[in-house]
Design a protein around this motif. Sequence first.
Motif, PDB file in Angstrom:
ATOM      1  N   PRO A  42       0.836  -1.207   0.000  1.00 51.60           N
ATOM      2  CA  PRO A  42       0.000   0.000   0.000  1.00 51.60           C
ATOM      3  C   PRO A  42       0.867   1.252   0.000  1.00 51.60           C
ATOM      4  N   THR A  43       0.398   2.260  -0.667  1.00 45.49           N
ATOM      5  CA  THR A  43       1.156   3.511  -0.752  1.00 45.49           C
ATOM      6  C   THR A  43       0.553   4.605   0.102  1.00 45.49           C
ATOM      7  N   GLY A  44      -0.383   4.253   0.966  1.00 46.45           N
ATOM      8  CA  GLY A  44      -1.005   5.258   1.817  1.00 46.45           C
ATOM      9  C   GLY A  44      -2.062   6.025   1.050  1.00 46.45           C
ATOM     10  N   PRO A  45      -2.601   7.043   1.683  1.00 41.66           N
ATOM     11  CA  PRO A  45      -3.631   7.834   1.002  1.00 41.66           C
ATOM     12  C   PRO A  45      -3.086   8.498  -0.261  1.00 41.66           C
ATOM     13  N   ARG A  46      -3.851   8.438  -1.319  1.00 45.80           N
ATOM     14  CA  ARG A  46      -3.416   9.024  -2.597  1.00 45.80           C
ATOM     15  C   ARG A  46      -3.293  10.533  -2.501  1.00 45.80           C
ATOM     16  N   TRP A  47      -4.125  11.155  -1.658  1.00 48.52           N
ATOM     17  CA  TRP A  47      -4.128  12.610  -1.575  1.00 48.52           C
ATOM     18  C   TRP A  47      -2.813  13.142  -1.014  1.00 48.52           C
TER      19      TRP A  47
END
Length: 90
Positions: A42-47
């Motif tokens: 996972p790359t974390g929140p896209r925002w």
Amino acid sequence: MDTTTTVIVVAALLATAVLAAAVAVAVRLVRTRRELRRAGLPTGPRWIFWGAVLYFVLPTDLLPDPVYLDDIGVLLLALRSLRTSSKDAV
């Protein structure tokens, strides 16, 4: 050269060096996100990622554009967030 020209040249060189550092951190952020996605992590929140990239690109800053220290800080925080989310997943 007179002192005014010397100051302008030194300021331009410093601004160029800081801009190069900001671009290097932005490239590192994009590469890290790409590597995490390829690994299936996972790359974390896209925002966070897109917000950091937009803050770097858009001309509206906390500090004037010749001073890229705020841009570097935002990019480093996003990079730290990506790495933290990947460590949590592992």
